[in-house]
Design an enzyme around this catalytic site. Sequence first.
Site, PDB file in Angstrom:
ATOM      1  N   PRO A  85       0.833  -1.199   0.000  1.00  0.00           N
ATOM      2  CA  PRO A  85       0.000   0.000   0.000  1.00  0.00           C
ATOM      3  C   PRO A  85       0.873   1.256   0.000  1.00  0.00           C
ATOM      4  CG  PRO A  85      -0.752  -1.579   1.656  1.00  0.00           C
ATOM      5  CD  PRO A  85       0.575  -2.061   1.151  1.00  0.00           C
ATOM      6  N   GLU A  86       0.602   2.156  -0.945  1.00  0.00           N
ATOM      7  CA  GLU A  86       1.317   3.424  -0.994  1.00  0.00           C
ATOM      8  C   GLU A  86       0.406   4.508  -0.422  1.00  0.00           C
ATOM      9  OE1 GLU A  86       3.306   4.002  -4.778  1.00  0.00           O
ATOM     10  OE2 GLU A  86       3.498   1.841  -5.060  1.00  0.00           O
ATOM     11  N   LYS A 125       3.077   6.981   4.490  1.00  0.00           N
ATOM     12  CA  LYS A 125       2.445   5.659   4.440  1.00  0.00           C
ATOM     13  C   LYS A 125       2.042   5.138   5.819  1.00  0.00           C
ATOM     14  CE  LYS A 125       5.445   4.375   0.552  1.00  0.00           C
ATOM     15  NZ  LYS A 125       6.406   3.358   0.063  1.00  0.00           N
ATOM     16  N   HIS A 159      -4.122 -15.544   9.291  1.00  0.00           N
ATOM     17  CA  HIS A 159      -3.469 -14.275   8.985  1.00  0.00           C
ATOM     18  C   HIS A 159      -4.037 -13.114   9.794  1.00  0.00           C
ATOM     19  CE1 HIS A 159      -1.419 -16.420   5.881  1.00  0.00           C
ATOM     20  NE2 HIS A 159      -2.519 -16.633   5.186  1.00  0.00           N
ATOM     21  N   ARG A 193       2.082 -11.607   5.465  1.00  0.00           N
ATOM     22  CA  ARG A 193       3.536 -11.737   5.598  1.00  0.00           C
ATOM     23  C   ARG A 193       4.072 -11.308   6.965  1.00  0.00           C
ATOM     24  NH1 ARG A 193       5.964  -9.823  -0.193  1.00  0.00           N
ATOM     25  NH2 ARG A 193       7.768 -10.932   0.626  1.00  0.00           N
ATOM     26  N   ARG A 215      14.611  -2.665  -7.697  1.00  0.00           N
ATOM     27  CA  ARG A 215      13.158  -2.612  -7.810  1.00  0.00           C
ATOM     28  C   ARG A 215      12.732  -2.730  -9.261  1.00  0.00           C
ATOM     29  NH1 ARG A 215      10.966  -0.237  -3.221  1.00  0.00           N
ATOM     30  NH2 ARG A 215       9.014  -1.128  -4.009  1.00  0.00           N
TER      31      ARG A 215
END
EC number: 3.2.2.23
Length: 273
Positions: free
Chosen positions: A2-3, A58, A91, A110, A262
Amino acid sequence: MPELPEVETVRRGLEHLIVGKKIVSVEVRVPKMVKTGVEDFQLDILGQTFESIGRRGKYLLLNLNRQTIISHLRMEGKYLLFEDEVPDNKHFHLFFGLDGGSTLVYQDVRKFGTFELLPKSQVEAYFVQKKIGPEPNAKDFKLKPFEEGLAKSHKVIKTLLLDQHLVAGLGNIYVDEVLWAAKVDPERLASQLKKSEIKRIHDETIRILQLAIEKGGSTIRSYKNSLGEDGSMQDCLQVYGKTDQPCARCATPIEKIKVGGRGTHFCPSCQKQ
């Protein structure tokens, strides 16, 4: 990951869902996510109320009566609100039981997300220490300091925009989009950019991120907002994820390369050095 636009969309959703709600229970199943100590975290926030939801770059700021929870979603983090029973899910890692019977759940496939509990008086210093740059809007993101920061850098422009020091909130998706819109090669040295190129990068950063906020962010892989809805900015992307597709400006096939490790999408024709 997410940005800024995705995090802002989550902020708006949480503001609608939990502001005014009191925390009546707390469960943390992955203690390492709470960087300021899980025991104090669970004890201190119990009984406090969510007063407002903020954002810096962020980072989400969950403002309580006395303290602020700084939440970073990292790669896969998201919030879900359940009005009744919470389903089993391996999760689901943090649970905020709220008055009225609902539960705010933090989900993270994650387990990279982080939480830090700080006195409200220390929040500003926290972001100063991290050297987080200005918000990418016309009020805060000024051209002159941006020019000066680029002139001092030895990095290529993509890597510099990702490091958050000159402007907050840009990640891989939107850096690619900004540089395509500004017609700047992602491998150009920042210090060698012309003033006209710098102004285009500055202006396109503001334009694209504001558009992305309006569209609710980009749904790439696992992102959904705090209401479980997809964003629609992915329908407006011009270069990210479009390897081998024709450039919308010149029809040259979009290429994907590595810049600073990247994956980077660009047009080799209209973004050439």
